[in-house]
Enzyme design. Structure first.
Site, PDB file in Angstrom:
ATOM      1  CB  SER A 114     -46.678  42.308  -8.310  1.00 59.15           C
ATOM      2  OG  SER A 114     -45.894  41.310  -8.518  1.00 59.15           O
ATOM      3  CD  GLU A 120     -43.471  38.121 -11.712  1.00 55.13           C
ATOM      4  OE1 GLU A 120     -43.486  38.091 -12.813  1.00 55.13           O
ATOM      5  OE2 GLU A 120     -42.544  37.380 -11.139  1.00 55.13           O
ATOM      6  CE1 TYR A 159     -50.254  38.282  -9.246  1.00 54.08           C
ATOM      7  CE2 TYR A 159     -48.087  38.704  -9.794  1.00 54.08           C
ATOM      8  CZ  TYR A 159     -49.024  38.790  -9.003  1.00 54.08           C
ATOM      9  OH  TYR A 159     -48.872  39.180  -7.774  1.00 54.08           O
TER      10      TYR A 159
END
Length: 329
Positions: free
Chosen positions: A127, A129, A151
């Site tokens: 990801s 992120e 996360y």
């Protein structure tokens, strides 16, 4: 016939990927947690060609059994606790599923048939992120990670353990570092679908306001249907590698809101939108924009759906859904 096992089959990416693989002649298996998971019925209704397999990313034995049962040529690990806001409230669960779940899936492949003689190909859903407080812009495969949420931290572990198993055990293991990708199948808890659903309900007179957090973060938004094509292409290469998948263009959350209201024909969107401190993250990621040059050059992949088209697609879908619920169709 090629065989593929997809974890996270109930999510937007899992469903688009299952459709893509089915169109290419694959036998598709979808991993679902629990015997009575209500979303399994949704998958079987929407994707009747998928054979549902029960297993859990928190249980290695069940994953080994799933791999032995399905004998896949390819495994796509899309399952995760993927809502960033929730990861702050359930950090341990997020770490266990989104991080250690990758390790367990890799172990299951290694133990049940990921050797040179039976080379299962593995895809890990990494990801954007992971980049978090970005060290360079745009972000590419070599950009250092600085995650800003549990996360993101869990995704870094999943990404790095995938690289480690590729190097240590010679597994065919790839990671796709996907930037934000949306669709009408996106969950209502995610900000983009929250916006388009609220816009539809406001247009139909079913609600008056939309409460959001920070409107200024910039994201690189693409269409999930385009991005699953890249996942498949990664596993068709001679050698495994990692790839950034992105459009290379950013928009603010504010821009997404404006585009959604405009498509629905609603002017003065500001009078419908409020900011609620409850929706601000403890540590925000202000800017994410990807450089997908490597994917363009090596995979021949490029996104097809533009930002405005994506927003319109989602608003139109939610208008239809909400009108049907209200008995207007």
């Amino acid at each position: 016939m090629a065989r593929a096992l997809i974890t996270g089959i109930t999510g937007q990416d899992g469903r688009y990927l299952a459709e893509l693989l089915h169109s290419k002649g694959y036998e598709v298996f979808g991993l679902v947690k629990g015997q009575s998971n209500p979303r399994a019925e949704l998958v079987q209704q929407e994707l009747p060609f998928v054979e549902v397999v029960s297993a859990d990313l928190q249980d290695l034995t069940s994953l080994i059994s799933a791999v032995e049962q399905t004998q896949p040529d390819e495994v796509y690990n899309l399952a995760a606790i993927s809502f960033v806001a929730l990861s702050f409230k359930q950090a341990e669960l997020t770490s266990n599923v989104t991080g250690l779940g990758v390790l367990r899936m890799l172990e299951a492949i290694r133990m049940a048939g990921g050797s040179t003689n039976n080379p299962i190909r593995f895809y890990q859903a990494s990801s954007s992120e992971m980049f978090g407080k970005v060290r360079e812009t745009p972000q590419r495969e070599t950009t250092p990670f600085y995650p800003r949420s549990p996360y993101g931290v869990a995704k870094v572990f999943g990404h790095d353990i995938t690289v480690n198993y590729r190097d240590s055990y010679h597994l065919y293991a790839c990671s796709g570092i996907l930037f934000n990708h949306e669709s009408p199948r996106r969950g209502l808890e995610f900000v983009t679908r929250k916006i388009t659903n609220a816009v539809a309900r406001i247009k139909l007179g079913l609600q008056d306001t939309l409460a959001l957090g920070d409107l200024e973060p910039r994201r690189d938004w693409g269409f999930a249907g385009d991005y699953v094509q890249a996942m498949w292409q990664m596993l068709q290469q001679d050698e495994p590698d990692d790839y950034v998948i992105a459009t290379g263009r950013t928009h603010r959350v504010r821009d997404f809101v404006h585009a959604a209201f405009a498509h629905a024909g609603i002017e003065d969107w500001e009078k419908h939108v409020t900011q609620d401190p409850r929706f601000f993250r403890p540590a925000e990621v202000d800017l994410l924009v990807g450089d997908a040059s490597k994917a363009h050059e090596k995979l021949g992949w490029k996104p097809e759906v533009e930002f405005a088209e994506l927003v319109a697609m989602m608003v139109d879908h939610d208008l239809e859904v909400e009108a049907r619920k209200a008995g207007r169709q």
